[in-house]
Design a protein around this motif. Sequence first.
Motif, PDB file in Angstrom:
ATOM      1  N   ASN A  25     -32.984 -46.529 -19.650  1.00 20.32           N
ATOM      2  CA  ASN A  25     -33.444 -46.793 -19.828  1.00 20.32           C
ATOM      3  C   ASN A  25     -34.088 -45.766 -18.449  1.00 20.32           C
ATOM      4  N   ILE A  26     -33.050 -44.521 -18.689  1.00 25.66           N
ATOM      5  CA  ILE A  26     -33.154 -43.668 -17.884  1.00 25.66           C
ATOM      6  C   ILE A  26     -32.968 -42.065 -18.724  1.00 25.66           C
ATOM      7  N   VAL A  27     -33.752 -40.989 -18.824  1.00 26.75           N
ATOM      8  CA  VAL A  27     -33.748 -40.007 -18.705  1.00 26.75           C
ATOM      9  C   VAL A  27     -33.928 -38.749 -17.889  1.00 26.75           C
ATOM     10  N   CYS A  28     -33.363 -37.559 -18.238  1.00 26.11           N
ATOM     11  CA  CYS A  28     -33.336 -36.375 -17.398  1.00 26.11           C
ATOM     12  C   CYS A  28     -34.077 -35.411 -17.691  1.00 26.11           C
ATOM     13  N   LYS A  29     -34.756 -35.153 -16.764  1.00 28.55           N
ATOM     14  CA  LYS A  29     -35.614 -33.633 -16.616  1.00 28.55           C
ATOM     15  C   LYS A  29     -34.367 -32.424 -16.276  1.00 28.55           C
ATOM     16  N   LEU A  30     -34.419 -31.592 -17.290  1.00 30.99           N
ATOM     17  CA  LEU A  30     -33.703 -30.244 -16.614  1.00 30.99           C
ATOM     18  C   LEU A  30     -34.616 -29.567 -15.919  1.00 30.99           C
ATOM     19  N   SER A  31     -35.049 -29.346 -15.421  1.00 30.09           N
ATOM     20  CA  SER A  31     -36.139 -28.374 -14.608  1.00 30.09           C
ATOM     21  C   SER A  31     -35.280 -28.407 -12.625  1.00 30.09           C
ATOM     22  N   GLY A  32     -36.007 -27.525 -12.053  1.00 29.34           N
ATOM     23  CA  GLY A  32     -35.088 -27.235 -10.528  1.00 29.34           C
ATOM     24  C   GLY A  32     -34.401 -26.567 -10.165  1.00 29.34           C
ATOM     25  N   LEU A  33     -33.579 -25.974 -10.821  1.00 31.34           N
ATOM     26  CA  LEU A  33     -31.974 -26.164 -11.395  1.00 31.34           C
ATOM     27  C   LEU A  33     -32.134 -24.560 -10.255  1.00 31.34           C
ATOM     28  N   VAL A  34     -32.890 -23.719 -11.354  1.00 32.82           N
ATOM     29  CA  VAL A  34     -32.656 -22.459 -10.012  1.00 32.82           C
ATOM     30  C   VAL A  34     -32.909 -22.317  -8.900  1.00 32.82           C
ATOM     31  N   ASP A  39     -41.169 -19.526  -8.916  1.00 32.36           N
ATOM     32  CA  ASP A  39     -41.861 -18.979  -8.774  1.00 32.36           C
ATOM     33  C   ASP A  39     -40.515 -17.703  -7.433  1.00 32.36           C
ATOM     34  N   LEU A  40     -40.129 -19.328  -6.548  1.00 28.40           N
ATOM     35  CA  LEU A  40     -39.356 -18.662  -5.666  1.00 28.40           C
ATOM     36  C   LEU A  40     -38.644 -18.454  -5.871  1.00 28.40           C
ATOM     37  N   ALA A  41     -38.061 -18.368  -7.354  1.00 27.89           N
ATOM     38  CA  ALA A  41     -36.295 -18.223  -7.719  1.00 27.89           C
ATOM     39  C   ALA A  41     -36.294 -17.452  -9.317  1.00 27.89           C
ATOM     40  N   GLY A  42     -37.617 -16.597  -9.092  1.00 25.19           N
ATOM     41  CA  GLY A  42     -37.359 -15.671 -10.522  1.00 25.19           C
ATOM     42  C   GLY A  42     -38.369 -15.903 -11.769  1.00 25.19           C
ATOM     43  N   GLY A  43     -38.816 -17.257 -11.536  1.00 28.57           N
ATOM     44  CA  GLY A  43     -40.309 -17.199 -12.467  1.00 28.57           C
ATOM     45  C   GLY A  43     -40.239 -18.067 -13.475  1.00 28.57           C
ATOM     46  N   TYR A  44     -41.354 -18.297 -14.210  1.00 28.41           N
ATOM     47  CA  TYR A  44     -40.992 -19.242 -15.237  1.00 28.41           C
ATOM     48  C   TYR A  44     -40.478 -18.685 -16.555  1.00 28.41           C
ATOM     49  N   ALA A  45     -40.480 -17.355 -16.348  1.00 28.49           N
ATOM     50  CA  ALA A  45     -39.975 -16.402 -18.167  1.00 28.49           C
ATOM     51  C   ALA A  45     -38.005 -16.511 -17.692  1.00 28.49           C
ATOM     52  N   ALA A  46     -37.978 -16.701 -16.465  1.00 30.78           N
ATOM     53  CA  ALA A  46     -36.631 -16.374 -16.487  1.00 30.78           C
ATOM     54  C   ALA A  46     -35.595 -17.851 -16.349  1.00 30.78           C
ATOM     55  N   PHE A  88     -36.957 -20.198 -18.371  1.00 29.10           N
ATOM     56  CA  PHE A  88     -37.484 -20.534 -19.862  1.00 29.10           C
ATOM     57  C   PHE A  88     -36.380 -19.717 -20.258  1.00 29.10           C
ATOM     58  N   ALA A  89     -36.345 -18.289 -20.154  1.00 27.87           N
ATOM     59  CA  ALA A  89     -35.160 -17.890 -20.865  1.00 27.87           C
ATOM     60  C   ALA A  89     -33.685 -18.353 -20.602  1.00 27.87           C
ATOM     61  N   ALA A  90     -33.324 -18.397 -20.103  1.00 30.71           N
ATOM     62  CA  ALA A  90     -32.651 -18.430 -19.645  1.00 30.71           C
ATOM     63  C   ALA A  90     -31.810 -20.475 -19.834  1.00 30.71           C
ATOM     64  N   ALA A  91     -32.505 -21.497 -20.109  1.00 34.03           N
ATOM     65  CA  ALA A  91     -33.382 -22.891 -20.513  1.00 34.03           C
ATOM     66  C   ALA A  91     -32.273 -22.836 -21.847  1.00 34.03           C
ATOM     67  N   GLU A  92     -33.624 -21.612 -23.035  1.00 33.66           N
ATOM     68  CA  GLU A  92     -32.835 -21.022 -24.264  1.00 33.66           C
ATOM     69  C   GLU A  92     -31.459 -20.449 -24.488  1.00 33.66           C
ATOM     70  N   THR A  93     -30.887 -19.823 -23.582  1.00 32.87           N
ATOM     71  CA  THR A  93     -29.571 -19.758 -23.766  1.00 32.87           C
ATOM     72  C   THR A  93     -28.976 -20.374 -23.433  1.00 32.87           C
ATOM     73  N   GLN A 109     -27.608 -16.041 -12.141  1.00 30.35           N
ATOM     74  CA  GLN A 109     -27.319 -15.551 -13.299  1.00 30.35           C
ATOM     75  C   GLN A 109     -26.785 -17.278 -14.258  1.00 30.35           C
ATOM     76  N   ILE A 110     -26.981 -16.710 -15.418  1.00 33.61           N
ATOM     77  CA  ILE A 110     -27.336 -18.368 -16.196  1.00 33.61           C
ATOM     78  C   ILE A 110     -25.797 -19.069 -15.830  1.00 33.61           C
ATOM     79  N   ALA A 111     -24.563 -17.998 -16.136  1.00 26.81           N
ATOM     80  CA  ALA A 111     -23.455 -18.471 -15.577  1.00 26.81           C
ATOM     81  C   ALA A 111     -23.200 -19.490 -14.733  1.00 26.81           C
ATOM     82  N   ASP A 112     -24.252 -19.325 -13.748  1.00 23.29           N
ATOM     83  CA  ASP A 112     -24.144 -20.036 -12.116  1.00 23.29           C
ATOM     84  C   ASP A 112     -24.530 -21.952 -13.014  1.00 23.29           C
ATOM     85  N   LEU A 113     -25.833 -21.496 -13.865  1.00 26.66           N
ATOM     86  CA  LEU A 113     -25.994 -23.152 -13.965  1.00 26.66           C
ATOM     87  C   LEU A 113     -25.748 -23.778 -15.126  1.00 26.66           C
ATOM     88  N   ARG A 114     -24.550 -22.840 -15.824  1.00 32.03           N
ATOM     89  CA  ARG A 114     -23.863 -23.279 -16.971  1.00 32.03           C
ATOM     90  C   ARG A 114     -23.274 -25.266 -16.860  1.00 32.03           C
TER      91      ARG A 114
END
Length: 286
Positions: free
Chosen positions: A194-203, A241-248, A250-255, A211-216
């Motif tokens: 009954n719990i799921v996880c939101k992939l957000s807020g990591l940056v 926006d405090l840590a690179g912005g929406y596009a950065a 989103f692109a990191a998550a896709e990678t 860098q992407i490696a820091d999040l992996r």
Amino acid sequence: MRIDAHHHLWTLARGDYGWLTRALAPIYRDFQLQDLAPHLAAASIDGTILVQAAPTEAETMFLLDIADSTEVVRGVVGWTDFDAADAVARIDALAARNLLVGLRPMVQDIADDDWLLNPALVRPLTAMARHGLVFDALLLPRHLPRLLHVIGRHPDLTFVLDHCAKPRLATGEIAACEIRTWRRDIALLAQHPNIVCKLSGLVTEAAPDWQIADLRQAVDHVVTCFGPQRLLWGSDWPVVDLAGGYAAWFAAAETLLADLSPFDRAAVFGGSAARVYLRDRGRRPG
């Protein structure tokens, strides 16, 4: 449908964002839907979950009114005073607004680390389950053992772990020790259905020049523990926006999720959010 499962909107003149000060210069201004629209278009986002940023019911009503005015906002995660004597009545009243899909006490800002264990929470959490509302858990790694107790006590209530519980991803020996504890507690939580996880807020928990490696490490761990069908991607805009912005981000998550199957990626980027938030409430996908 591709869904951004976590973003905010605010108007500073409302005056109830106590945490939002001039020290956070990049986000110390009003943010409205028209500011978000270009990001949604660039990422092919079809709908969003709008999340509270102030501990007031007035802000929740403000967000629900915004949601009423646009198709893009599929649901609102609001706030109520869980400590109020009439907390159940407050939840009953808020639940009359069908675009309310969840509630989020700001546990990270509550002085008592054991607040989640308060027996008085049983009745309001039971009321949330009765209305099909989701409990968004905004907390820190030290709160995870308390959350583990609560989700076991309320198997009929769906919990969403916001921002993966904000693991400290900045480099350093202390952070490395904390990461090991976080990994253990995440694995224990994920054993509960009954719990799921939101992939957000990591940056915003990583170093400023992340860098992407820091999040992996963190992303791979929540994918392993929860599985893609129990992960929801969220931008955490405009805080991101405090840590690179929406596009950065989103692109990191896709990678970071590139090795998943198309079916599993579709779950993380929308399907899971639709199932968790929009199954019985909100603006359901057509």
